[in-house]
Design a protein around this motif. Structure first.
Motif, PDB file in Angstrom:
ATOM      1  N   ASP A 114       0.590 -22.244 -31.119  1.00 53.93           N
ATOM      2  CA  ASP A 114      -0.024 -23.512 -31.617  1.00 53.93           C
ATOM      3  C   ASP A 114       0.638 -24.026 -32.685  1.00 53.93           C
ATOM      4  O   ASP A 114       0.113 -25.084 -33.565  1.00 53.93           O
ATOM      5  CB  ASP A 114      -1.456 -23.384 -31.812  1.00 53.93           C
ATOM      6  CG  ASP A 114      -2.022 -22.463 -32.536  1.00 53.93           C
ATOM      7  OD1 ASP A 114      -1.187 -21.790 -32.962  1.00 53.93           O
ATOM      8  OD2 ASP A 114      -3.396 -22.164 -32.791  1.00 53.93           O
ATOM      9  N   MET A 115       1.616 -23.498 -33.383  1.00 48.93           N
ATOM     10  CA  MET A 115       2.159 -23.904 -34.582  1.00 48.93           C
ATOM     11  C   MET A 115       3.683 -23.020 -34.525  1.00 48.93           C
ATOM     12  O   MET A 115       3.773 -22.088 -34.089  1.00 48.93           O
ATOM     13  CB  MET A 115       1.647 -23.190 -35.677  1.00 48.93           C
ATOM     14  CG  MET A 115       2.290 -23.542 -37.131  1.00 48.93           C
ATOM     15  SD  MET A 115       1.262 -23.414 -38.379  1.00 48.93           S
ATOM     16  CE  MET A 115       2.339 -23.643 -40.049  1.00 48.93           C
ATOM     17  N   VAL A 116       4.739 -24.010 -34.840  1.00 50.53           N
ATOM     18  CA  VAL A 116       6.123 -23.618 -34.736  1.00 50.53           C
ATOM     19  C   VAL A 116       6.818 -23.834 -36.060  1.00 50.53           C
ATOM     20  O   VAL A 116       6.762 -25.000 -36.541  1.00 50.53           O
ATOM     21  CB  VAL A 116       6.904 -24.399 -33.753  1.00 50.53           C
ATOM     22  CG1 VAL A 116       8.380 -23.769 -33.611  1.00 50.53           C
ATOM     23  CG2 VAL A 116       6.256 -24.243 -32.181  1.00 50.53           C
ATOM     24  N   VAL A 117       7.284 -22.887 -36.824  1.00 54.65           N
ATOM     25  CA  VAL A 117       7.786 -22.915 -37.945  1.00 54.65           C
ATOM     26  C   VAL A 117       9.388 -22.777 -37.909  1.00 54.65           C
ATOM     27  O   VAL A 117       9.948 -21.764 -37.405  1.00 54.65           O
ATOM     28  CB  VAL A 117       7.371 -21.851 -38.986  1.00 54.65           C
ATOM     29  CG1 VAL A 117       8.100 -22.140 -40.310  1.00 54.65           C
ATOM     30  CG2 VAL A 117       5.858 -21.839 -39.309  1.00 54.65           C
ATOM     31  N   VAL A 146       1.043 -29.311 -31.234  1.00 51.50           N
ATOM     32  CA  VAL A 146       1.824 -28.291 -30.363  1.00 51.50           C
ATOM     33  C   VAL A 146       0.672 -27.489 -29.741  1.00 51.50           C
ATOM     34  O   VAL A 146      -0.447 -27.077 -29.966  1.00 51.50           O
ATOM     35  CB  VAL A 146       2.441 -27.274 -31.515  1.00 51.50           C
ATOM     36  CG1 VAL A 146       3.140 -26.085 -30.731  1.00 51.50           C
ATOM     37  CG2 VAL A 146       3.468 -28.026 -32.327  1.00 51.50           C
ATOM     38  N   CYS A 147       1.173 -27.224 -28.182  1.00 53.71           N
ATOM     39  CA  CYS A 147       0.240 -26.342 -27.525  1.00 53.71           C
ATOM     40  C   CYS A 147       1.017 -25.480 -26.669  1.00 53.71           C
ATOM     41  O   CYS A 147       0.574 -24.881 -25.672  1.00 53.71           O
ATOM     42  CB  CYS A 147      -0.565 -27.328 -26.556  1.00 53.71           C
ATOM     43  SG  CYS A 147       0.071 -28.436 -25.357  1.00 53.71           S
ATOM     44  N   GLY A 148       2.314 -25.358 -27.079  1.00 52.40           N
ATOM     45  CA  GLY A 148       3.096 -24.245 -26.365  1.00 52.40           C
ATOM     46  C   GLY A 148       4.637 -24.447 -26.590  1.00 52.40           C
ATOM     47  O   GLY A 148       4.898 -25.444 -27.005  1.00 52.40           O
ATOM     48  N   MET A 149       5.263 -23.342 -26.066  1.00 54.99           N
ATOM     49  CA  MET A 149       6.808 -23.683 -26.281  1.00 54.99           C
ATOM     50  C   MET A 149       7.532 -22.954 -25.245  1.00 54.99           C
ATOM     51  O   MET A 149       7.238 -21.773 -24.761  1.00 54.99           O
ATOM     52  CB  MET A 149       7.268 -22.824 -27.702  1.00 54.99           C
ATOM     53  CG  MET A 149       8.820 -23.009 -28.111  1.00 54.99           C
ATOM     54  SD  MET A 149       9.023 -22.621 -29.962  1.00 54.99           S
ATOM     55  CE  MET A 149       8.775 -20.696 -29.890  1.00 54.99           C
ATOM     56  N   ARG A 150       8.536 -23.594 -24.733  1.00 51.91           N
ATOM     57  CA  ARG A 150       9.373 -23.120 -23.786  1.00 51.91           C
ATOM     58  C   ARG A 150      10.343 -22.574 -24.443  1.00 51.91           C
ATOM     59  O   ARG A 150      11.342 -23.114 -25.048  1.00 51.91           O
ATOM     60  CB  ARG A 150       9.844 -24.277 -22.621  1.00 51.91           C
ATOM     61  CG  ARG A 150      10.356 -23.637 -21.299  1.00 51.91           C
ATOM     62  CD  ARG A 150      10.167 -24.596 -20.199  1.00 51.91           C
ATOM     63  NE  ARG A 150      10.707 -24.276 -19.139  1.00 51.91           N
ATOM     64  CZ  ARG A 150       9.964 -23.338 -18.363  1.00 51.91           C
ATOM     65  NH1 ARG A 150       8.588 -22.859 -18.622  1.00 51.91           N
ATOM     66  NH2 ARG A 150      10.505 -22.685 -17.154  1.00 51.91           N
ATOM     67  N   CYS A 151      10.821 -20.893 -23.654  1.00 53.92           N
ATOM     68  CA  CYS A 151      12.077 -20.256 -24.459  1.00 53.92           C
ATOM     69  C   CYS A 151      12.916 -19.924 -23.152  1.00 53.92           C
ATOM     70  O   CYS A 151      12.484 -19.969 -22.079  1.00 53.92           O
ATOM     71  CB  CYS A 151      11.562 -19.181 -25.180  1.00 53.92           C
ATOM     72  SG  CYS A 151      10.568 -19.524 -26.528  1.00 53.92           S
ATOM     73  N   ILE A 152      14.070 -19.508 -23.650  1.00 56.82           N
ATOM     74  CA  ILE A 152      14.867 -18.878 -22.682  1.00 56.82           C
ATOM     75  C   ILE A 152      15.630 -17.611 -23.272  1.00 56.82           C
ATOM     76  O   ILE A 152      15.653 -17.375 -24.398  1.00 56.82           O
ATOM     77  CB  ILE A 152      16.046 -19.930 -22.416  1.00 56.82           C
ATOM     78  CG1 ILE A 152      16.872 -19.307 -21.050  1.00 56.82           C
ATOM     79  CG2 ILE A 152      16.943 -20.151 -23.655  1.00 56.82           C
ATOM     80  CD1 ILE A 152      17.971 -20.510 -20.545  1.00 56.82           C
ATOM     81  N   GLU A 206      12.139 -25.923 -25.627  1.00 56.31           N
ATOM     82  CA  GLU A 206      11.195 -27.278 -25.821  1.00 56.31           C
ATOM     83  C   GLU A 206       9.894 -26.814 -26.180  1.00 56.31           C
ATOM     84  O   GLU A 206       9.273 -25.832 -26.168  1.00 56.31           O
ATOM     85  CB  GLU A 206      10.957 -27.755 -24.288  1.00 56.31           C
ATOM     86  CG  GLU A 206      10.070 -29.095 -24.209  1.00 56.31           C
ATOM     87  CD  GLU A 206       9.769 -29.679 -22.758  1.00 56.31           C
ATOM     88  OE1 GLU A 206      10.575 -29.199 -21.750  1.00 56.31           O
ATOM     89  OE2 GLU A 206       9.120 -30.673 -22.596  1.00 56.31           O
ATOM     90  N   ILE A 207       9.268 -27.808 -26.961  1.00 59.00           N
ATOM     91  CA  ILE A 207       8.074 -27.835 -27.464  1.00 59.00           C
ATOM     92  C   ILE A 207       6.873 -28.670 -26.911  1.00 59.00           C
ATOM     93  O   ILE A 207       7.327 -29.754 -26.579  1.00 59.00           O
ATOM     94  CB  ILE A 207       7.898 -27.893 -29.128  1.00 59.00           C
ATOM     95  CG1 ILE A 207       8.770 -26.765 -29.605  1.00 59.00           C
ATOM     96  CG2 ILE A 207       6.672 -27.607 -29.667  1.00 59.00           C
ATOM     97  CD1 ILE A 207       8.891 -27.110 -31.240  1.00 59.00           C
ATOM     98  N   TYR A 208       5.734 -28.098 -26.239  1.00 63.43           N
ATOM     99  CA  TYR A 208       4.740 -29.008 -25.704  1.00 63.43           C
ATOM    100  C   TYR A 208       3.695 -29.374 -26.567  1.00 63.43           C
ATOM    101  O   TYR A 208       3.351 -28.691 -27.621  1.00 63.43           O
ATOM    102  CB  TYR A 208       4.085 -28.059 -24.545  1.00 63.43           C
ATOM    103  CG  TYR A 208       4.873 -27.456 -23.489  1.00 63.43           C
ATOM    104  CD1 TYR A 208       6.094 -28.322 -22.692  1.00 63.43           C
ATOM    105  CD2 TYR A 208       4.784 -25.978 -23.457  1.00 63.43           C
ATOM    106  CE1 TYR A 208       6.663 -27.642 -21.854  1.00 63.43           C
ATOM    107  CE2 TYR A 208       5.722 -25.402 -22.484  1.00 63.43           C
ATOM    108  CZ  TYR A 208       6.797 -26.316 -21.748  1.00 63.43           C
ATOM    109  OH  TYR A 208       7.564 -25.566 -20.753  1.00 63.43           O
TER     110      TYR A 208
END
Ligand SMILES: Cc1cc2nc3c(=O)[nH]c(=O)nc-3n(C[C@H](O)[C@H](O)[C@H](O)COP(=O)(O)OP(=O)(O)OC[C@H]3O[C@@H](n4cnc5c(N)ncnc54)[C@H](O)[C@@H]3O)c2cc1C
Ligand SMILES: Cc1cc2nc3c(=O)[nH]c(=O)nc-3n(C[C@H](O)[C@H](O)[C@H](O)COP(=O)(O)OP(=O)(O)OC[C@H]3O[C@@H](n4cnc5c(N)ncnc54)[C@H](O)[C@@H]3O)c2cc1C
Ligand code: SF4
Ligand code: SF4
Ligand code: FES
Lengths: 485, 282
Positions: free
Chosen positions: A403-406, A369-375, A360-362
């Motif tokens: 703060d950035m997802v490519v 973007v202000c965060g990313m949930r990973c597993i 998930e991306i917050y």
């Protein structure tokens, strides 16, 4: 000069490629690998054993005459080296830089078994650069035949096909939808790996020699459809078409938050940086943003390029303490990128988060973007591709501060060109069905090759496909036998 | 290179240009767009095809000067050339005889709504139109719109011309007055206007079509930078649109995306104005 013995040849170490220091290069977009000097070339060429059965050649998708060009280099016969190279490869300055040599020609070199293989790619680059500067053996165009061939797409597949068809004397028009030719070579692969001046020079050289017409800004499927290109009465009246439109359509993960600002495809990011020269903003008009904490999802060449561009933009903009992560759901052993790029990326300070998958991306109140949930993942049994399948570890979710997802997850063919192209069959995942040997599609007078057929692959495999299709097109135009009849 | 043949200043910030692009003109349809680039340093900017002439091989564009690139474009003159002029891109407007329809054009959106209104009229529809702008100077093509509409309401935000209202006011009245008759609404203008048009028509359950002006780069479906979130999932405006069902669009996300490069856009304008001033001083 006395001939060296094989033992002596094998005792010469593989020559290192002069390169910009990691500290310096991460703050600029200049080329990382600086190229061999004549002296290093001679040393490296001396290592080749001139095998009677050169396995290296089997590893090259276009069968470059490797021992021959290396023998000429050894003699200092540059023209001979160029001529041997051009028998099979018209874009040596490009291939020498970006081929995954370690898994193609070099892995098959006999020396690889005992130590380090001959640096075939680096020698090839030297030959290519020499020829661009000297133009010792220009391509020659055959007698005009009056036949016309349309090449759609100006990436490595299209360019190679255009050259080999042009040499036969056919009239060739390349249609390219962007404002610059080269495909991924200009919009995807960054300047520091493949200078755009080199790409342009290789293309100009071939196009000028053969009188090929380059029509930029020409989107096929819209400006002309394939049927209109083939139409002899009311259309453009081409005798044959080669489709080399690549696999440019980016995929996004289907996870919540994927549409926030700051989630970009690697294609968008790299196009802004490379094609539009966003790193030179505001001298160039196209802006490109980079985060302070960038996550690049994926670990192919595309991901490495996006990560290394991010790092350079951060440095140019003096973002103290900035970070770039590669987030990959498998382990280091499965990384598909070229070894040299991974090595360079590590040296430059990219952080690798293996066995990690975003879920998930917050976003904040402005939609940024202000965060990313990973597993966390673990590797299970091998899947269809033969690689061990990543499986999520339950309860291992954690948050990454980004703060950035490519997204660098792979691409599929852009469907635009298939409008009004009845009879052209494709697999359900989008790639064109074409015969591997000849490039013939299911639509009469249409050939295809490169990423549009294979899905994202390599420069040299695209060139190989362009070459094989050109041979078949030439035979078709010469003999007039319709293989579809 | 694509030569500018004709230029007309519609208002301080709105300019019209007729550009020589025979191949694009051969195929252009209402609703489609082109991507233009001024020069080597230029960015790729999408502009709707406001009109085309197949015989003359020309495309008409109308643009509003909102940032560096459009300001620079506004300074070009007949005889100057664009480095890039690619198209036609996107899908054409679907035009049928729907009965009674409303066409709403806001600001520079009047340009792209015009060929749609014209095509709808030609297809036999009863066309009710509304055009609006912030003030009188920003209005244009009132005469053209009148010629293809059965009714035309003109309004300005500040009341300097026509009715003092936002376009959504007369729209709501029309929907109430012709309840059940109006079968479709088209709206093109700033995103914020289109959002409120969508909110206005939603309670009346009238299908509403908008042409989205997201940020774009290639315009051919290659980058995903233009993506918009619809109820059914994300779409690429350039390849799947530019027209979409207004009631499906996540407007707040769209507005946020348009603001994403605001800082850079400001810097570009500052730099540009500085350069222009230096040049003016010689
Ligand atoms: C970032 C990145 C890094 C890579 N690094 C490497 C590497 O180091 N080594 C390596 O071997 N490979 C690398 N690859 C893969 C390699 O670049 C591709 O496999 C190769 O470019 C495919 O060539 P192609 O000619 O099939 O297609 P492309 O290079 O994709 O060219 C297709 C061309 O067709 C044009 N086109 C598309 N649709 C239309 C249309 N409708 N009308 C007209 N024109 C159209 C496109 O604009 C494009 O110019 C990389 C790829 C990427 C994206
Ligand atoms: C399919 C499509 C068709 C388009 N057709 C037209 C057209 O026919 N005429 C035209 O003038 N523009 C049109 N646009 C918008 C146009 O592309 C932008 O206005 C242009 O790119 C702005 O570039 P710039 O560098 O001058 O301004 P930028 O510096 O990029 O933008 C400056 C500011 O203006 C805002 N802005 C940008 N566009 C608009 C807009 N249309 N309405 C309100 N605010 C805006 C931006 O959010 C930003 O804050 C279209 C866009 C799309 C995607
Ligand atoms: S083209 Fe590529 S694979 Fe072939 S010899 Fe050259 S570097 Fe090796
Ligand atoms: S296999 Fe290695 S040593 Fe033998 S010819 Fe090829 S490059 Fe030379
Ligand atoms: S502009 Fe790149 S995909 Fe639409």
């Amino acid at each position: 000069m006395t001939e060296l013995t094989n033992r002596e040849r094998m005792s010469i170490p593989r020559q290192a490629m002069p390169a910009q220091e990691a500290e310096a290069r991460r703050t600029n977009f200049d080329e990382v690998a600086l190229g061999f000097t004549m002296e290093l070339v001679q040393q490296e060429a001396d290592r080749c054993l001139q095998c009677k059965r050169p396995h290296c050649v089997d590893g090259c998708p276009v069968g470059v005459l490797i021992p021959q060009f290396i023998a000429a280099l050894r003699e200092g016969d540059m023209e001979g080296a160029v001529r041997a190279m051009k028998e099979k490869n018209n874009l040596p300055a490009i291939c020498g830089r970006v081929c995954p040599q370690e898994s193609q020609c070099e892995v098959k070199c006999v020396l690889a078994k005992k130590g380090e293989p001959v640096a075939i790619g680096r020698l090839e680059r030297f030959v290519g650069d020499y020829e661009l500067a000297q133009r010792t053996c220009p391509l020659e165009r055959g007698e005009p035949t009056g036949k016309r061939v349309a090449v759609v797409g100006s990436g490595p597949a299209g360019l190679t096909c255009a050259v080999d068809v042009g040499r036969e004397g056919h009239e060739v028009v390349i249609f390219e939808s962007l404002h610059a030719p080269g495909g991924v070579l200009v919009y995807g692969i960054p300047e520091f790996r493949l200078p755009k001046g080199v790409v342009q020079a290789e293309i100009d050289y071939a196009v000028e020699c053969l009188g090929i017409e380059m029509r930029l800004d020409a989107v096929i499927g819209s400006l002309y459809t394939l049927n209109e290109l083939l139409d002899q009465e009311n259309g453009a009246g081409f005798d044959a078409i080669f489709l080399g439109t690549g696999a440019g359509l980016p995929s996004f993960m289907r996870i919540p938050g994927i549409n926030y600002n700051g989630v970009v495809s690697a294609n968008e990011f790299l196009t802004r940086v490379n094609l539009m020269k966003g790193y030179l903003f505001p001298e160039y008009d196209t802006p490109v943003k980079v985060g302070d904490r960038v996550a690049v999802v994926g670990a192919g060449n595309v991901a490495m390029d996006a990560a290394r561009c991010s790092l350079r933009l951060q440095a140019l903009r003096q973002r103290e303490g900035a970070e770039v992560h590669i987030v990959y759901r498998r382990s280091a052993a499965e990384v598909p990128a070229r070894a040299e790029e991974v090595h360079h990326a590590e040296e430059e300070g990219i952080i690798f988060d293996f066995l990690t998958n975003p879920i998930e991306i917050y976003g904040d109140e402005n939609g940024n973007v202000c965060g990313m949930r990973c597993i966390r993942m673990e590797l299970g049994e091998p899947d269809d591709s033969g690689r061990r399948r990543p499986i999520p570890i339950e309860g291992s979710e954690f948050d990454m501060d980004v703060d950035m997802v490519v997204m660098a997850l792979g691409t599929s063919p852009n469907p635009l060109v298939f409008k009004d192209a009845g009879g052209l069959e494709r697999f359900k995942w989008g790639t064109v069905i074409a015969d591997e040997e000849t490039g013939r599609t299911t639509k009469p007078r249409v050939w295809a090759g490169g990423d549009v057929v294979t899905g994202a692959a390599t420069v040299i495999s695209a060139m190989g496909a362009g070459k094989r299709a050109a041979d078949d097109i030439n035979a078709f135009l010469r003999e007039g036998i319709d293989p579809w009849a | 290179m694509y030569k500018i043949l004709h230029k007309k200043v519609l208002s301080d910030v709105n300019k019209l240009m007729v550009v020589s692009a025979p191949d694009v003109a051969r195929k252009a349809q209402a609703g489609q767009f082109v991507i233009v680039r001024i020069d080597e340093q230029g960015e790729r900017i999408p502009l709707t095809i406001a009109d085309y002439d197949r015989e003359a091989g020309t495309i008409t564009i109308i643009f509003q000067e909102v940032g560096k690139s459009t300001m620079h474009m506004g300074m070009l003159n007949p005889g100057d050339e664009f480095a890039t002029f690619t198209g036609p891109l996107g899908h054409e407007t679907e035009v049928e005889n729907y009965g009674t329809v409303v066409c709403v054009g806001g600001g520079v959106g009047i340009a792209p709504i015009y060929p749609i209104a014209r095509a709808l009229k030609e297809a036999g529809n009863r066309v009710l139109s509304i055009i609006g702008a912030r003030s009188k100077e920003l209005l244009f093509w009132e005469d053209r719109m009148r010629a293809v509409s059965d009714e035309l309401v003109v309004c300005t935000d500040d009341g300097s011309y026509g009715r003092k209202a936002l376009v959504t006011e007369p729209l709501k009245e029309m929907l109430e007055e012709h309840r059940g008759e109006i079968t479709r609404v088209w709206a093109i203008g700033p995103a914020i206007m289109m959002k409120f048009v969508a909110l206005t028509t939603e309670p009346f359950e009238v299908p509403t079509i908008v042409s989205l002006n997201t940020i774009m780069i290639d315009g051919t479906g290659m980058c995903g930078g233009c993506r918009v979130k619809l109820k059914e999932g994300a779409k690429f405006v350039c390849a799947d649109g530019p027209e979409f069902d207004a009631h499906q669009v996540d407007w707040d996300l769209l507005l946020a995306r348009q603001r994403y490069y605001l800082d850079e856009e400001k810097r570009a304008v500052e730099q540009w104005e500085h350069k222009c001033r230096l040049e003016a001083q010689g």
